[in-house]
Design an enzyme around this catalytic site. Structure first.
Site, PDB file in Angstrom:
ATOM      1  N   ASN A  29      53.629  27.299  54.190  1.00 42.93           N
ATOM      2  CA  ASN A  29      53.650  26.732  55.547  1.00 42.93           C
ATOM      3  C   ASN A  29      52.919  25.405  55.684  1.00 42.93           C
ATOM      4  O   ASN A  29      52.733  24.910  56.795  1.00 42.93           O
ATOM      5  CB  ASN A  29      53.093  27.743  56.551  1.00 42.93           C
ATOM      6  CG  ASN A  29      51.650  28.128  56.264  1.00 42.93           C
ATOM      7  OD1 ASN A  29      51.011  27.561  55.370  1.00 42.93           O
ATOM      8  ND2 ASN A  29      51.136  29.091  57.002  1.00 42.93           N
ATOM      9  N   ASP A 104      43.415  44.407  44.536  1.00 36.16           N
ATOM     10  CA  ASP A 104      41.983  44.346  44.278  1.00 36.16           C
ATOM     11  C   ASP A 104      41.267  45.307  45.227  1.00 36.16           C
ATOM     12  O   ASP A 104      41.496  45.272  46.443  1.00 36.16           O
ATOM     13  CB  ASP A 104      41.464  42.924  44.495  1.00 36.16           C
ATOM     14  CG  ASP A 104      40.530  42.469  43.381  1.00 36.16           C
ATOM     15  OD1 ASP A 104      39.611  43.237  43.062  1.00 36.16           O
ATOM     16  OD2 ASP A 104      40.737  41.374  42.840  1.00 36.16           O
ATOM     17  N   ASP A 206      36.721  45.854  41.712  1.00 36.52           N
ATOM     18  CA  ASP A 206      35.726  44.797  41.571  1.00 36.52           C
ATOM     19  C   ASP A 206      34.340  45.392  41.309  1.00 36.52           C
ATOM     20  O   ASP A 206      33.907  46.301  42.021  1.00 36.52           O
ATOM     21  CB  ASP A 206      35.718  43.972  42.865  1.00 36.52           C
ATOM     22  CG  ASP A 206      34.837  42.750  42.784  1.00 36.52           C
ATOM     23  OD1 ASP A 206      35.137  41.872  41.960  1.00 36.52           O
ATOM     24  OD2 ASP A 206      33.858  42.679  43.545  1.00 36.52           O
ATOM     25  N   GLU A 267      36.389  46.523  36.798  1.00 36.49           N
ATOM     26  CA  GLU A 267      35.550  45.420  36.331  1.00 36.49           C
ATOM     27  C   GLU A 267      34.149  45.974  36.104  1.00 36.49           C
ATOM     28  O   GLU A 267      33.545  46.540  37.012  1.00 36.49           O
ATOM     29  CB  GLU A 267      35.517  44.293  37.364  1.00 36.49           C
ATOM     30  CG  GLU A 267      34.712  43.097  36.880  1.00 36.49           C
ATOM     31  CD  GLU A 267      34.488  42.055  37.952  1.00 36.49           C
ATOM     32  OE1 GLU A 267      34.406  40.857  37.619  1.00 36.49           O
ATOM     33  OE2 GLU A 267      34.374  42.432  39.143  1.00 36.49           O
ATOM     34  N   HIS A 343      40.054  34.736  37.559  1.00 39.23           N
ATOM     35  CA  HIS A 343      39.613  33.863  38.651  1.00 39.23           C
ATOM     36  C   HIS A 343      38.132  33.497  38.560  1.00 39.23           C
ATOM     37  O   HIS A 343      37.684  32.583  39.251  1.00 39.23           O
ATOM     38  CB  HIS A 343      39.887  34.544  39.986  1.00 39.23           C
ATOM     39  CG  HIS A 343      39.095  35.807  40.169  1.00 39.23           C
ATOM     40  ND1 HIS A 343      39.370  36.956  39.470  1.00 39.23           N
ATOM     41  CD2 HIS A 343      38.031  36.090  40.950  1.00 39.23           C
ATOM     42  CE1 HIS A 343      38.506  37.893  39.815  1.00 39.23           C
ATOM     43  NE2 HIS A 343      37.675  37.396  40.706  1.00 39.23           N
ATOM     44  N   ASP A 344      37.380  34.208  37.712  1.00 33.28           N
ATOM     45  CA  ASP A 344      35.952  33.937  37.544  1.00 33.28           C
ATOM     46  C   ASP A 344      35.634  33.202  36.244  1.00 33.28           C
ATOM     47  O   ASP A 344      34.457  32.917  35.985  1.00 33.28           O
ATOM     48  CB  ASP A 344      35.160  35.247  37.550  1.00 33.28           C
ATOM     49  CG  ASP A 344      35.029  35.853  38.938  1.00 33.28           C
ATOM     50  OD1 ASP A 344      35.127  35.099  39.920  1.00 33.28           O
ATOM     51  OD2 ASP A 344      34.855  37.080  39.038  1.00 33.28           O
TER      52      ASP A 344
END
Length: 581
Positions: A29, A104, A206, A267, A343-344
């Site tokens: 968008n 997640d 997580d 994790e 992503h880390d």
């Protein structure tokens, strides 16, 4: 929990997982932020790649203090990502392509704006108060322990209405949940059922090994060892692997996971091999696999108070030894997750390969190295393109809370050299993995028609999906072939792993074997920009060699002879099937 395929093997053992970081994947968008319709619009890319499962980083309602890992409503979608209707459409489109969805699950902590916490902090008598962890100050008014939070500062934050501290192992806007409270655990199980009943296929959990804290008998927590000047000391290690972790996760399995066909990965920072076996044991464990960090910590100085920011060069034998410890330990009863990026973590081609002249061959080599092991491989968005780290010139260019807090403490409170601190950020900062996905060489890499929430990697004109898909010799097609091989070669799933050159400083060589199969798979990887000649230990024989995949042109007819004493080209990788005469 362990749904079987027709061959009697759980489906997730044959699968490859692709992680999407929604904020950076595709914007539909023009607001500069990736969203659910954007993901739906790009699913053909994942289908062509051949992945089986998408792991979606958090999309729940959140104030975004930690980019969605601070959740204010577990049953709704963050407004900038879309709506529940958008979610249902995305999920249906994934399932129509044969792709499962792993959400997640962030339940070590919530946002301080979650209804539970806004109520909990009002008074000690509030029904939600015991959903979180509270402690009295020490006699001098100081926090209950000297632990430093993962994002710097104390893990304790003062709450005036109740005259006590609450615990937050991460940001102060991420209060830790109290898993000792049965009512809280039932809330978690209910929200898990909400998403599983909606059609979700599993969870990535997580920092799940932090849900049990190491309480002393009197309800206190131990003090962190003093390793530097000042009151605050690194306390992260003390918050992991508490005594009730197995109990809590077994209860989760019995009450929720056993009733659905799921994929689960926990994790688990600082997890030991013993805990890995216990958590992933096919009969007695609670999870299918876990993310351990041992191999991710090998390029920082162990025990240094600066943690991951204390850089050192990777010693390849250390990586081989780490991978093999987990391969050996989990070969019979547990299961490995295989990853070099998420992503880390920074981009692997910049971290372990060469993001310059040899970017393409080294990205392929790293993929071959990883996907050849036993376990379920994970591909992080852009990894299949060989995306690289970024070096933004100013701290103001970065968005990540961990990066910004680290820089502030290191430079402004501890007086460290700003340029040296930036070097660490360029190497290890989480925003390396969070720059927007590079779809094409058009403006903003085809990610958005607006202004991206985080600046693009300036290399997108040369590194992008359109270019990679069109080039049959690209990193993308190498990943596609690796993913397909996992479905075609049972040895990749079931074979035992034997490391052949454990002390070689530049070459990884390992064999996959199975008692029921006379064939073997050999994986050879050069981690160097220089040619490397291999001299085998012992009488290793190469009878009939078939090249399944390589990253250079190779004459298959002469392969067996070449393997007797191979000279590997810079960052060369070979995946070879060996058969007896």
């Amino acid at each position: 929990m362990n749904a079987l395929t027709r061959t009697g093997t759980p489906w997730w053992k044959h699968s490859t997982v692709y992680q999407i970081y929604p904020r950076s994947f595709a914007d539909s968008n023009g607001d500069g932020i990736g969203d659910l319709p954007g993901i739906t619009s790009r699913l053909d890319h994942l289908q062509q790649l051949g992945v089986d499962v998408v792991w979606l980083s958090p999309i729940y309602s959140s104030p975004n203090d930690d980019n969605g890992y601070d959740i204010s409503n577990y049953r709704n979608i963050m407004a900038e990502f879309g709506t529940l209707a958008d979610f249902d459409a995305m999920l249906a489109a994934m399932h129509a392509r044969g792709i499962k969805l792993m959400m997640d699950l962030v339940v070590n902590h919530s946002s301080d704006e979650h209804h539970w916490f806004t109520e909990a902090r009002k008074s000690r008598d509030n029904p939600y108060h015991d959903y979180y962890i509270w402690r009295e100050p020490q006699a001098d008014g100081s926090p209950p322990t000297n632990w430093e939070a993962a994002f710097t500062g104390s893990v304790w934050e003062w709450n005036e209405p109740t005259s006590e501290y609450y615990m937050h192992m991460f940001s102060k806007k991420q209060p830790d949940l109290n898993w000792e409270n049965p009512a809280l655990r039932q809330e978690v199980y209910a929200l898990m059922r909400f998403w599983l009943d909606r059609g979700v296929d599993g969870f990535r959990m997580d920092v799940i090994n932090m849900i049990s804290k190491p309480w002393n008998a009197d309800g206190s927590l131990p003090q962190a060892p003093v390793v530097r000047e000042g009151f605050l000391q690194p306390g992260f290690a003390l918050s992991c692997n508490g005594p009730k972790l197995g109990e809590f996760l077994r209860e989760m399995r019995e009450q929720v996971l056993d009733h659905y066909d799921t994929i689960t990965v926990g994790e688990a920072p600082l997890a030991t091999i013993r805990q890995g076996v216990e958590l992933t044991h096919a009969q007695e464990g609670a999870l299918n696999m876990l993310f351990q960090f041992e191999h991710m910590d090998l390029d920082c100085i162990s025990g240094h108070p600066n943690g991951k920011w204390a850089l050192k060069r990777l010693h390849l034998p250390d990586l081989k030894a780490s991978m093999m410890r987990w391969q050996d330990a989990l070969a019979e009863h547990g299961w490995n997750s295989l990853y070099l990026c998420n992503h880390d973590q920074p981009r692997p081609v910049s971290r372990f390969g060469d993001d310059g002249v040899y970017r393409v061959p080294s990205a392929k080599m790293l993929a071959t190295f990883l996907h050849g092991f036993q376990g379920t491989p994970y591909v992080y968005q852009g990894e299949e393109l060989g995306m690289t780290n970024v070096q933004f010139p100013s701290i103001e260019d970065y968005q990540d809370i961990e990066i910004r807090n680290m820089y502030r403490v290191a430079v402004h409170e501890r007086g460290q050299d700003p340029q040296q601190v930036m070097q660490s950020i360029w190497a290890k900062g989480r925003d390396n993995a969070r720059t927007p996905m590079q779809w094409s060489d058009s403006p903003n890499a085809g990610f958005t028609t607006g202004t991206p929430w985080l600046a693009l990697n300036p290399r997108y004109p040369e590194i992008n999906a359109a270019q990679a898909v069109a080039d049959a010799d690209s990193v993308f097609h190498h990943y596609h072939q690796l993913i397909a091989l996992r479905k075609q070669e049972p040895l990749l799933v079931h074979g035992r792993t034997e490391m052949l050159l454990p002390e070689h400083p530049h070459v990884v060589a390992y064999m996959r074997t199975a008692e029921s199969d006379s064939a073997r798979l050999l994986v050879l990887c050069n981690f160097s920009a220089e040619p490397q000649t291999v001299l085998w230990d012992g009488a290793l024989k190469f009878e009939t060699a078939e090249l399944l995949l390589g990253n250079y042109q190779t004459d298959n007819a002469e392969l067996a002879q070449r393997l007797q004493s191979p000279t590997l080209r810079p960052f060369e990788a070979l995946l070879v099937k060996l058969r007896p005469h």
